[in-house]
Every structure is written in C-alpha cells, then in structure tokens.
Write a protein that holds these residues in place. Structure first.
Motif, short mmCIF file in Angstrom:
data_model
loop_
_atom_site.label_atom_id
_atom_site.label_comp_id
_atom_site.label_asym_id
_atom_site.label_seq_id
_atom_site.Cartn_x
_atom_site.Cartn_y
_atom_site.Cartn_z
N LEU A 99 0.82 -1.20 0.00
CA LEU A 99 0.00 0.00 0.00
C LEU A 99 0.86 1.26 0.00
CD1 LEU A 99 -2.78 1.33 0.15
CD2 LEU A 99 -2.67 1.08 2.64
N HIS A 100 1.90 1.24 0.79
CA HIS A 100 2.79 2.41 0.86
C HIS A 100 3.54 2.62 -0.45
CE1 HIS A 100 2.11 3.32 5.05
NE2 HIS A 100 2.29 2.02 5.37
N LEU A 122 2.36 1.94 -3.37
CA LEU A 122 1.40 2.55 -4.28
C LEU A 122 1.23 4.04 -3.99
CD1 LEU A 122 -1.31 -0.25 -4.42
CD2 LEU A 122 0.28 0.41 -6.23
N LYS A 123 1.29 4.38 -2.70
CA LYS A 123 1.17 5.79 -2.35
C LYS A 123 2.34 6.61 -2.87
CE LYS A 123 -1.48 5.14 1.93
NZ LYS A 123 -1.45 5.34 3.39
N THR A 160 -3.59 8.71 3.05
CA THR A 160 -3.15 7.94 4.24
C THR A 160 -4.27 7.84 5.25
OG1 THR A 160 -0.88 8.70 3.87
CG2 THR A 160 -1.44 7.89 6.07
N SER A 187 -4.52 4.66 -2.06
CA SER A 187 -3.25 5.00 -2.71
C SER A 187 -3.34 6.33 -3.45
CB SER A 187 -2.88 3.88 -3.70
OG SER A 187 -3.90 3.77 -4.70
#
Length: 654
Positions: free
Chosen positions: A3-4, A6-7, A68, A73
């Motif tokens: 997930l991070h 993708l961010k 967040t 994302s």
C-alpha cells in the motif's frame, strides 16, 4: 507495505526529474484569484474539505495525507509542489481555494466564465507557464497578460485535453476520488496513469519581458460540449534577467586590422548567439582582426530577444597630434596661425590644404576651411588632427540717404536695402565713439542746426566702413513785405514782392481763415472787395515753404478805405497860421482836379490841374482883397468817374 509503495508511486512520477533540480528553469509564481477548493487534504469527508466536484461523476483531487487517512493509494504531494524536469509548480494551500474553475458562460455550477490570477509580487519573466486540465472533454482557454505600467498583451488560446488520457501530460497518475461525506473511497484512474495535468507555455514577446507582470486574465473560450470545463492549478515562470555586457577592447596598431573586442555577457537566457558587423561576419563573443573603427554585435538569447552592443576599436599610436588655431574665427582678409603639438616624438609634418611642413603655419582663408595636419610617430603610424577656421564675410559699407527735417523735430535715418543677418550701429563720430543707436533705422533728436551721423554694418565681429548721413535742418522763408494799392471806398489791392524759396502764399483778412490770394496760390496780389469799414482793412500774408515748419511769420499791413464824401469850404483865411490857409476840394476819393477861381467881375484869377495844389488867395503872386469869389472845380474820382462842383468862397483876412 504494498500500500505504501502505491502511495509513493505518483510522487516518484512527479519528481522523476529530481536529478535535474539544479537545471530548473521554471519556478513557482505565487498568485491569488482561485475560486474553488478542489483538493481534499484531511479527515474522512472529501465533501467537508472541498467546495465543488470537477466533473459530472463528482470526482475531485486529494492529497497524500488524505490518502493515508483513508487507506487509499495515490494523491498529490501534501506540500503542493509538482516538479517535472526543469519545471516546478506550486499549488495553492489545500485548505483554501486552490483552483480556478471555468466553463462556457459559467453555466456549470460553481464555475465562472473568466477569472484573474493576480501575482502576489509583480515580476518580470522571460517565460511563463500555466498548469491546467479540462474535464468532460477538452476545452479552449484564452489568456491576457496585464502589466504594472498599464499595458497588456494577448497571450493567445490553448487547447486543453481532458484529465483522462490526454497527450503530453506534465503530471499524471495521482488518482481521483468521489466527493462525498463518508468513506470508503475508490481511487479512479491510477491504473491508466490518470488523471493528467498539462502545461500552457505563454509566449512572452521580447518587448514585454522587462515589464512587471501584474496579473493573468483567463477566459473560457469553448469546450467539447456544454458540460466541458477547465481547471487552472498553478503558474510557473522563468525570471527575466536583463543582459549585461562588459567589453575588453584591444586597440589596433596604426590603421592595421589587429584590434579585437571581447565581450563578457551575463543575463539573458542561454544559449546566446552573436553576430558582429565585421567583414566577414564573426559569430563568437570575441571579434578579432579588427581595424580601427566602430563595431556592433547583435546578441540573441534562446528566445530570440536581441541586445545590441556598440563599441569602438581605437587606433593605437605612439603619440597624439593636436591642431589649434590662434583664432578659430576670422573676418575675411585676416590671418591666423595654426599650430600642431604632439605628445611624443613625431616627424614629417604636412598641412592640407596648403604646403606647410612645419608644426606652425599662417593661413588667410577666403572662406571657412578645415585644415588637416599629419605627422609620423615612432611606430610609423601616420597621425593627424583637424582644426577648423571659420571665416565671416566683412559687410560692404551700408547705404543711407541724407534727410531734411524741421528745426527741433526728430529725423528718421534709415539703411537702404538692409541685410537681415547684419546689425547696424549708429554713431555721432566718424571713428571711435560709443554706439548712439542700433538697428536698421535711427532717430536723430530735434535740433536747430545741421548734423552728420555715421552708420556701420556688423556681421558678428566683422565691421564694415562707416558712412556719413547728413541731417539738414529746414529754415523759415522770409516774411513778405505787404503794401496796399488802388484803395477805393469799398476795395483795396494788396501787393508784396516774391519771397525767395516760397512755394506759395496764404492771406487772412481782418482775422479770417487763411486762404489763397485772389491772384492764385503762387500770386503776389490780393484784392479785397465788398467792404465798407471806415477804420480800414488789415491783411496778413504768409509765405509757404516746402514743409509747414518753413512757413514764414505773417507779413501784414492795414489800408484805410476811402470816404466817399467831398468837402468844399465856403471860406478860408490865408494868413499862414497853418489852419485853413488853402482853398481846395477835400475827399479821399479824389484822384484828379481842374480848379478855376473868378473874381466878382468874372475874371479868371487862378487855375490848376495839380491835385496837390489849392488857391492861396493870390493871383500872379498878388494878394487878392477880401471878398466873395466864384469857383468851378472838375473832380476825377477813384472809381474813374468825374463830377463838377461850382460855388462861391469868402476870402477873409484879419
């Protein structure tokens, strides 16, 4: 962990040019004038932290912080800084309006047809760029630049692609979400590298680059359909840096082509190009092989804006030659001494025009002339200088005619055919003295005697000879001497001798107005008739001169008219006492007589035809006795008539 990653992916795309930060050209420009908050930046309600959706699907943008907080994302950087290569844009704060939202005629909710982005600090730019996109299809947006000096410039129109799948995006793949009150949120578009932001690079004319930009006016021109709309996010620009030039000049020895000009140029937008006016044209920042003279170089920056340098390659010599004149301005016919002086050893002096070969010459030019002196220095260079001698023509003596004037009156003296460029000075002396007057004319004061004045013409300091101008004073003609003749009881004729210089005469009888004589203006007689004044007739005669002031004083006389009565006494006493001693007819109209005296016996004892004689009481010298006598007198009168008077006279003795 996935997930991070993708961010971070959109951020990595935006910052793909991080290694090129040092080469950035476009920097953020702070502006105000946004009309909507289109970025969700915190919390869980995108509805609460924004003011409008951006399309018919109610999508809008969101930040990394919002992503967040809601476990999604994508998102745009929290600091609003978007960079791609040499371009950096700064979005407005997310908790305030941060997008200029436009549509056709402003009919889309929360949009306007136009808006103005005002610079927080006006500045000058060589390049300007807008970050923007369109929704519900493409749009056409126009821009106008407004400067602090009151001028403006049309920046043209730009076709803006839809934020999905458009070409030439500068920022892409940040994702979008629906505008709603509560999660969950579904990120849309990231898999297709959407949404996408585009650039509008505004052309800046060279003449506008030095101006301080005050604001940018944006207008919605058209869209793919009535639902299309445009969103302007940020402004970036390249600051204008004026070109500054310093030059290092190497003189040319003598007249040889061995000089140079080296330019050091700062400012402008590189790369720079150069074009010198040398022959052949040189295209570097340094021009070499230059002969003495003037040169220019046109410097173009990458945007085609030109700056021109102008400089002079001097001639290097071992000495400097200076020419001077003892008089740099001469009157025609005068001379001057020309002198050449050098700052170092020289030889072979030469003067032109002329043939002098020394450092000094004497010249007498007939007209204004420039003299060139040349010499050779120790480097073998021919050095020269020029001195100009101005020659002013000396005026010819002026012309002015003599004048006549009445005594005690002013007289106007005038220069004939005066030249406008000359000044005329009047004097009372033939030489020297002080100026009595200046101008084409001079007013001589009144006087009783003749005088002479003098005038000269001045052309600057060049003076003509003086000429004399005589002023003759007019005098009165003589007073006529008048006498009376042919006096009658009702008429008299006055006569006078011609007066030298007289142009005519005028008469006044008994104080009447002056008129011409009865014999004509130039006549010398005047007859008075139709009067019967026993006390007499007085006449004044004036002799006329050429001017009024020449008229004479009046000459006058008085004539007593004749009495028409005739008196013959009836007795007389010839005793020599001075009273009544002579018998005669009396009357001032008598002009002749024939007198005869008879005694009582009728004998003629006395006769005379002389007007001045009368009978004294004697006959042939003998006294006659007292008694009565008879007389006969024929009288001739002033009017030409005759009359006969007869009677008796008593002769009385003591």
């Amino acid at each position: 962990m996935k997930l991070h990653l993708l961010k971070l992916l959109p951020l990595l795309l935006v910052c793909a040019g991080v290694q090129q930060l040092a080469a950035q050209t476009y920097t953020p420009v702070a502006v105000t004038g946004f009309n909507n908050d289109i970025v969700a930046e915190s919390g869980t309600s995108s509805l609460a932290v924004t003011t409008t959706p951006l399309d018919l699907s109610f999508y809008l943008l969101y930040s990394v912080n919002f992503a967040t907080a809601n476990s999604i994302s994508g998102g745009i950087p929290d600091n609003g800084l978007l960079t791609n290569g040499n371009r950096t844009y700064q979005l407005a704060p997310y908790d305030a309006p941060n997008g200029l939202y436009l549509s056709d005629a402003g009919h889309v909710p929360n949009t306007a047809v136009s808006g103005t982005l005002a610079l927080a600090t006006p500045a000058a730019f060589s390049k300007l760029s807008l970050l923007l996109f369109s929704t519900e299809g493409s749009s056409v947006v126009g821009a106008t630049l407004h400067f602090t000096d009151g001028t403006w410039a049309d920046a043209g129109n730009v076709h803006v692609d839809d934020w999905f799948n458009g070409a030439n995006a500068i920022v892409s793949g940040v994702g979008r979400i629906a505008r709603k009150a509560t999660p969950p949120y579904l990120v849309d578009g990231m898999s297709g590298n959407n949404p996408r932001f585009y650039r509008f690079d505004v052309p800046m004319a060279c003449k506008n680059q030095p101006k301080l930009l005050d604001s940018i006016r944006l207008n919605y021109i058209s869209g793919g359909d009535t639902s299309s709309r445009a969103v302007i996010l940020a402004v970036a620009g390249v600051s204008y840096v004026p070109v500054s030039i310093t030059a290092d000049i190497t003189p040319a020895i003598c007249n040889n082509a061995n000089g140079s000009i080296a330019l050091s140029v700062t400012g402008g937008t590189p790369p720079l190009s150069y074009a010198w006016t040398s022959s052949p044209v040189q295209v570097k920042d340094t021009a070499t092989g230059l002969a003495p003279g003037n040169y220019s170089c046109t410097i173009l920056d990458v945007y085609g804006c030109a700056t021109t340098y102008r400089g002079t390659v001097p001639k290097k010599t071992a000495a400097v030659l200076t020419a001077t004149a003892s008089k740099d301005s001469l009157c025609a016919g005068s001379s001057a001494t020309l002198t050449a002086s050098a700052t170092g050893p020289v030889s072979n002096y030469s003067w032109q025009p002329g043939s002098g070969n020394a450092n000094t010459v004497t010249v007498s030019p007939g007209a204004t002339t420039s003299y060139i002196v040349s010499a050779v220095d120790t480097l073998g260079c021919t050095i020269s200088d020029t001195v100009k001698v101005t020659v002013t023509p000396v005026p010819a003596a002026p012309e002015a005619g003599a004048v006549t004037a009445c005594a005690d009156s002013t007289a106007i003296l005038a220069v004939q055919n005066a030249t406008a460029a000359y000044t005329y000075h009047w004097y009372t002396t033939a030489a020297g003295g002080t100026v009595a007057g200046t101008g084409n004319t001079f007013t001589a004061p009144g006087a009783t005697t003749d005088a002479t004045y003098y005038v000269e013409a001045a052309n600057g300091s060049c003076i003509s000879p003086r000429i004399s101008v005589a002023v003759s004073r007019l005098t009165q003609v003589a007073v006529p001497v008048v006498t009376a003749t042919q006096i009658t009881p009702n008429s008299v004729i006055f006569v006078w001798q011609p007066v030298p210089g007289a142009t005519g005469y005028q008469v006044s009888v008994n104080g009447s107005a002056y008129v011409a004589p009865t014999s004509g203006r130039a006549g010398t007689t005047h007859q008075v008739t139709g009067v019967s004044l026993a006390e007499g007739v007085t006449i004044n005669v004036i002799a006329l001169g050429g001017e009024i002031c020449q008229n004479s004083a009046p000459g006058n006389t008085t004539a007593k008219l004749l009495n028409q009565d005739i008196f013959i006494p009836n007795a007389f006493t010839p005793n020599n006492d001075g009273h009544n001693d002579i018998f005669r007819a009396q009357g001032n109209i008598i002009t002749g007589q024939e007198m005869k005296i008879f005694n009582q016996w009728g004998e003629l004892i006395f006769a005379t035809s002389e007007l001045s004689r009368g009978w004294d009481g004697t006959s042939n010298g003998k006294r006659q006795p007292m008694g009565v006598y008879v007389y006969t007198i024929r009288l001739k009168l002033a009017d030409g008539k005759e009359t006969v008077r007869k009677g008796t006279i008593n002769l009385l003795r003591p």
